[in-house]
Design an enzyme around this catalytic site. Structure first.
Site, short mmCIF file in Angstrom:
data_model
loop_
_atom_site.label_atom_id
_atom_site.label_comp_id
_atom_site.label_asym_id
_atom_site.label_seq_id
_atom_site.Cartn_x
_atom_site.Cartn_y
_atom_site.Cartn_z
N HIS A 259 0.78 -1.12 0.14
CA HIS A 259 0.08 0.22 -0.05
C HIS A 259 0.86 1.27 -0.01
O HIS A 259 0.23 2.56 -0.09
CB HIS A 259 -1.02 -0.10 1.41
N CYS B 272 -0.28 8.13 15.83
CA CYS B 272 -1.38 8.97 16.12
C CYS B 272 -2.33 7.93 17.27
O CYS B 272 -2.61 6.90 16.64
CB CYS B 272 -2.23 9.35 15.22
C1 LIG Z 1 4.10 1.60 6.33
C2 LIG Z 1 5.21 0.89 6.92
C3 LIG Z 1 5.30 -0.11 7.63
C4 LIG Z 1 4.19 -0.95 7.79
O1 LIG Z 1 3.51 -1.81 6.90
P1 LIG Z 1 1.92 -2.07 6.91
O2 LIG Z 1 1.91 -2.80 5.51
O3 LIG Z 1 1.07 -0.77 6.79
O4 LIG Z 1 1.96 -2.86 7.94
C5 LIG Z 1 6.39 -0.72 8.20
N1 LIG Z 1 7.68 -0.28 8.05
C6 LIG Z 1 7.78 1.05 7.57
C7 LIG Z 1 9.02 1.84 7.26
C8 LIG Z 1 6.46 1.70 6.73
O5 LIG Z 1 6.70 2.89 6.36
#
Ligand SMILES: *Cc1c(COP(=O)(O)O)cnc(C)c1O
Length: 379
Positions: free
Chosen positions: A199, A324
């Site tokens: 995502h 948050c």
């Molecule tokens: C968004 C993010 C995550 C978490 O990923 P999810 O798919 O939302 O669980 C982990 N590490 C970093 C650096 C992120 O930016």
């Protein structure tokens, strides 16, 4: 409305939505079933795996599909710790990791593991030598993020991988923010485990993968069916995986370079408007080693929460980058690690992150609004 919070999540690319729709409509079979429906779904699954492996320059079976960045980080860290605890219980990480890494480490601490949290300098940077001096014979894992999600800082992963070739410790990197933005070559960089989420690259939420180097025994958290070569049980999220592969296939090296240039231009535009309007601001992070799509700015004398709320009322979505909880912005552990807990930057900084769909006009009008709002908010 202007969305400038792409480091938190990204909108799905229309081609990703189409690919997922097709998959959900036509390929609903369980990839583990032996009948035609299952075989067709299995074919789609393996096609997606090949697309992703080819782009990363790795073997298809080195890709383990799962639910995203958090699961990848937890699996890499907890799975490795449990598998190697007879060898040693020392782990090295940094003070600026994503909560998915930090909280996994804290969980292990409660179980008798010893964690070294490497500090960063005022620019949020780390030296490979710090890792070298923290290494011990009982170090079983080094987990250091490829690029930071709050400042965009790129860490010296290749150098760290290089020095770890002399040590038995497993090398994990959370590459969620860097993926699709920078060339990543796991084998050349000496990376054993790499976490990715769909995502953050215009793919769907709730899907991602863990790259696991061939030869390393798989860290496994979920036990059950034989999916993913018994490395991650549970029926595959086929539509999500196909959507992720589509998002990956759209990010060719040329496209990545073009995005990079566009976002650098956007950042320059923001800086020049702020300077024109004589707004006092400071860039948090390392300008010499930074992802192009993230800028983290301190506005001295302006509380970040107030600034965020004022901009939100005007239809602008930016963030502080930190977690948050129940509507309250927690102080950023990353900025605290850089400056110390008492430093004003901790409460006066915001993160702006560009992405697909942002235009020059949008960024320009955002920058003017930002300048006006900061000047109108200053104590
Ligand atoms: C968004 C993010 C995550 C978490 O990923 P999810 O798919 O939302 O669980 C982990 N590490 C970093 C650096 C992120 O930016």
């Amino acid at each position: 409305m202007v969305y400038l919070d792409h480091a938190a999540t990204t909108p799905m690319h229309p081609a990703v939505i189409r690919a997922m729709n097709d998959t959900m409509t036509t390929f609903f079979g369980n990839p583990s079933s032996i009948h035609r429906y299952g075989r067709d779904a299995h074919t789609k699954l393996e096609e997606a795996r090949q697309v992703i492996a080819d782009q990363l320059g790795v073997k298809a079976h080195e890709i383990i599909f799962n639910s995203g960045g958090t699961e990848s980080d937890n699996t890499a860290i907890l799975g490795t710790a449990y598998a190697k605890q007879a060898v040693g219980k020392h782990i090295i990480t940094t003070t600026i990791e994503h909560p998915a890494v930090i909280e996994s480490m804290k969980f292990l601490e409660k179980q008798g593991f010893e964690i070294t949290y490497l500090p960063v300098d005022k620019k949020g940077q780390l030296l490979a030598e710090q890792v070298a001096s923290a290494l011990r014979p009982d170090t079983i894992l080094v987990s250091i993020m490829f690029a930071n999600n709050e400042t965009g800082n790129i860490l010296p992963i290749q150098e760290i991988g290089e020095l770890l070739k002399e040590h038995a410790a497993v090398f994990h990197t959370d590459a969620v923010q860097a993926y699709g933005k920078l060339p990543i070559d796991p084998a050349a960089y000496g990376i054993d485990l790499l976490s990715i989420s769909a995502h953050k690259i215009n793919g769907p939420k709730g899907v991602g993968f863990l790259y696991k180097r061939d030869g390393l025994s798989p860290p496994t958290l979920l036990h059950g069916g034989e999916q993913e070569e018994k490395r991650r049980a549970g029926t595959e999220n086929l539509a999500g995986i196909v959507g992720m592969a589509k998002a990956v296939s759209l990010l060719t090296p040329e496209v990545q370079r073009a995005h990079s240039e566009t976002y650098q231009q956007f950042a320059k535009q923001v800086f020049s408007v702020l300077e024109e309007q004589r707004v006092d601001y400071r860039l948090n992070g390392d300008p010499d080693s930074k992802l192009p799509h993230i800028i983290n700015l301190q506005f001295p004398g302006v509380t970040s929460e107030l600034l965020l709320m004022k901009l939100d009322l005007k239809g602008i979505a930016i963030s502080t980058g930190s977690a948050c909880t129940a509507g309250n912005v927690e102080p950023s552990h990353v900025l605290e690690a850089m400056y110390g807990k008492e430093h004003p930057a901790v409460g006066e900084s915001v993160r702006i992150s560009f992405g697909l769909g942002n235009t020059e006009e949008e960024v320009h009008s955002f920058a003017e609004l930002l300048a006006r709002t900061v000047l109108g908010t200053k104590k």
